[in-house]
Design an enzyme around this catalytic site. Sequence first.
Site: not given
Length: 322
Positions: A176, A234, A236, A268, A271
């Site tokens: 963030r 990750k 995507g 999300g 997560d």
Amino acid sequence: MANATSSSPRILTFGEAMAMMVADLPGDLADVDRFHRRLAGADNNVAIGLSRLGFHVGWLSRVGTDSQGRFIQQALKAEGVDDRYIHLDAHHPTGLMFKERAEGGADPRVEYFRRGSAASHLSVEDAASIDFQSLTHLHATGITPALSESALELTRHLMQQARESGASISFDPNLRPSLWPSEAVMRDTLNKLASLADWVLPGLSEGRLLTGCDTPEAIADFYLARGAKAVIIKLGPEGSYYRGTLGGTLESFLAPGQPVAEVVDTVGAGDGFAVGVISALLDGRTPLQALNRGNLVGAQAIQVVGDMEGLPTRDKLQQIEQ
């Protein structure tokens, strides 16, 4: 607050939950006049996901003594999350956010009202009653340490105490940038925290920003050299990449992504991926099985409106894993 379960949580997450007002219709938030309320927060999304899979999960935070704070407590309790470490703050409000309804799988724009929130006043004192000897796993993100200096101190304290007590630790950078004073501070702080974790779970763009490396292999080696046992990146829709030593020797592989007919809400997904990976590793599954489950649960999360509504129960997970 006390929880009906007398034994201490085996898994702990911590951070800030917010009440999230989601637009009923697409369009600029300035033009929307109807919203519905949901729960938001990366750390509590993971807590809810693991609780739905049958794990005894606790969540540590601060919420205001306002209606939104009560909403968050009630929502987490309804999901079976152990609430004994939720502290009530009569002096600061619960964080609030607004999210637009995006179309065509685009990332929705989000506006936060969290400065000075109850959770930004989290501190080491809030961890005084934690039974670290009962913990088997701690999940941390890079959001909480961005909230304030005292929240950073709490993050460092929890990770160090969990490490000393022998619990495994997962860390999702969950960047963030707007919450940090500078990109350099963000990079330095989060990389130091990652060195306290066993499993580091960045997205590819996050890994590139934090390490200065370009390829998944180089990003993974950056964190493996600093003490991680596994780096899970990750990618995507392409899936995820593993490099680590959880099987005893160093191995690397790519786990292909799960096909999704319609992307409804991308928030999300990370997560959900974390829920899948962490649950599988705690279940004793192999790293490949863990990545496949992460991809599967992440794909469930993006097919519904809301951050955690798509996270499966254990029964549902068994159905979709077949």
